[in-house]
Motif scaffolding. Structure first.
Motif, PDB file in Angstrom:
ATOM      1  N   THR A 117       1.036   4.461  38.654  1.00  0.00           N
ATOM      2  CA  THR A 117       2.275   4.535  39.418  1.00  0.00           C
ATOM      3  C   THR A 117       3.375   3.785  38.681  1.00  0.00           C
ATOM      4  O   THR A 117       4.530   4.180  38.701  1.00  0.00           O
ATOM      5  N   ALA A 118       2.976   2.692  38.043  1.00  0.00           N
ATOM      6  CA  ALA A 118       3.955   1.883  37.334  1.00  0.00           C
ATOM      7  C   ALA A 118       3.247   1.026  36.296  1.00  0.00           C
ATOM      8  O   ALA A 118       2.043   0.766  36.394  1.00  0.00           O
TER       9      ALA A 118
ATOM     10  N   TRP B 183       2.568  -1.876  49.107  1.00  0.00           N
ATOM     11  CA  TRP B 183       2.317  -1.928  47.672  1.00  0.00           C
ATOM     12  C   TRP B 183       2.922  -0.758  46.885  1.00  0.00           C
ATOM     13  O   TRP B 183       3.800  -0.945  46.060  1.00  0.00           O
ATOM     14  N   GLY B 184       2.431   0.427  47.076  1.00  0.00           N
ATOM     15  CA  GLY B 184       2.972   1.581  46.377  1.00  0.00           C
ATOM     16  C   GLY B 184       2.809   1.546  44.877  1.00  0.00           C
ATOM     17  O   GLY B 184       3.336   2.375  44.150  1.00  0.00           O
ATOM     18  N   GLY B 185       2.077   0.574  44.370  1.00  0.00           N
ATOM     19  CA  GLY B 185       1.808   0.513  42.943  1.00  0.00           C
ATOM     20  C   GLY B 185       2.907  -0.110  42.121  1.00  0.00           C
ATOM     21  O   GLY B 185       2.752  -0.310  40.917  1.00  0.00           O
TER      22      GLY B 185
ATOM     23  N   LEU C 218      -4.043  -3.388  40.140  1.00  0.00           N
ATOM     24  CA  LEU C 218      -3.162  -3.762  39.038  1.00  0.00           C
ATOM     25  C   LEU C 218      -4.042  -4.389  37.980  1.00  0.00           C
ATOM     26  O   LEU C 218      -4.638  -5.434  38.195  1.00  0.00           O
TER      27      LEU C 218
ATOM     28  N   ARG D 234       8.485   2.476  36.227  1.00  0.00           N
ATOM     29  CA  ARG D 234       7.729   3.414  37.044  1.00  0.00           C
ATOM     30  C   ARG D 234       7.313   4.632  36.225  1.00  0.00           C
ATOM     31  O   ARG D 234       7.898   4.925  35.185  1.00  0.00           O
TER      32      ARG D 234
ATOM     33  N   GLY E  41      -0.638  -0.172  37.133  1.00  0.00           N
ATOM     34  CA  GLY E  41      -0.854  -0.179  38.571  1.00  0.00           C
ATOM     35  C   GLY E  41      -0.934   1.213  39.164  1.00  0.00           C
ATOM     36  O   GLY E  41      -0.288   2.150  38.681  1.00  0.00           O
ATOM     37  N   THR E  42      -1.736   1.349  40.196  1.00  0.00           N
ATOM     38  CA  THR E  42      -1.801   2.581  40.976  1.00  0.00           C
ATOM     39  C   THR E  42      -1.280   2.270  42.373  1.00  0.00           C
ATOM     40  O   THR E  42      -0.851   1.148  42.653  1.00  0.00           O
ATOM     41  N   GLN E  43      -1.381   3.240  43.261  1.00  0.00           N
ATOM     42  CA  GLN E  43      -0.890   3.014  44.618  1.00  0.00           C
ATOM     43  C   GLN E  43      -1.831   2.169  45.455  1.00  0.00           C
ATOM     44  O   GLN E  43      -1.511   1.785  46.567  1.00  0.00           O
TER      45      GLN E  43
END
Lengths: 111, 115
Positions: free
Chosen positions: A30-31, B98-100, A99, A50, A92-94
């Motif tokens: 995700t980022a 969070w949403g990453g 992370l 992102r 990182g993912t959702q």
């Protein structure tokens, strides 16, 4: 296994020079975040980029993200002695708790 | 701004001993984490907690217990200290949504030495 990894263990430059730290990651993200850790301190975030972004800037710092090659870079221009630190990328993912940090690149900036 | 306070900063224990590290945050964040940092190995997640009384295991949870009795505090216990787990333990917190793309805020670390 490492899901995020910097490509260099250590780098050294002289003050005023530019330097780039590279990172590769292994999952869909995700980022991608870059952190800096100075001696005796905890890591502090420098830049978050992102997955739909290709470049992000923060003062003398510039991060890029290439999702096709699953890689990122952090460039520092006009380095200063106080940039001496360990630099980590973190993918990182959702999902909270996913992370994943790389091993870190130790940067030494000489006067 | 806020701060994360870890205590003690240095902890020395005997092999086989039970040792506890404490972490306090005043960001009012819901989520807190414990990471272990070994030289050359980056940060590895031991436990995290998304709210008071919640505990989630990370990749490195074996040999550790955690406790989140209050929103502002998160403790980590080494159940039986071993010489090969001398490392720096880092506490962190983040927002709950969070949403990453959330940022982690870290404490300065607690260095564990096992004799």
């Amino acid at each position: 296994s490492q899901l995020a990894e910097e490509n260099s263990w250590a780098l050294s430059v002289h003050e005023g020079e530019s330097v780039t730290v590279n990172c590769s990651y292994k999952t869909s993200i995700t980022a991608l975040q870059w952190y800096r850790q100075k001696s005796g301190k905890g890591p502090a975030q420098l830049i978050l980029i992102r997955s739909n972004e290709r470049e992000k800037r923060n003062g003398r710092l510039r991060a890029t993200l290439d999702t096709s090659s699953q890689s990122s870079s952090l460039s520092i221009t006009a380095t200063r002695c106080e940039d001496t630190a360990v630099y980590f990328c973190a993918s990182g993912t959702q999902v909270v708790g996913q992370l994943t940090f790389g091993r870190g690149t130790r940067l030494q900036v000489y006067a | 701004g806020g701060i994360i306070t870890q205590t003690p900063k240095f902890l020395i224990g005997q092999e086989g001993q039970k040792l506890t590290l404490k972490c306090q945050q005043n960001f009012n964040h819901d989520t807190m984490y414990w990471y272990r940092q070994d030289s050359g190995k980056g940060l590895r997640l031991i436990y995290y907690s998304i709210t008071e009384n919640d505990l989630q295991k990370g990749d490195l949870s074996e040999g550790y217990d955690a406790s989140r009795e209050k929103k502002s505090s998160f403790s980590l216990t080494v159940t039986s200290a071993q010489k090969n787990e001398m490392a720096v333990f880092l506490c962190a917190s983040s927002i709950s949504d969070w949403g990453g793309d959330g940022q982690l805020y870290f404490g300065e670390g607690s260095k564990l030495t096992v004799l």
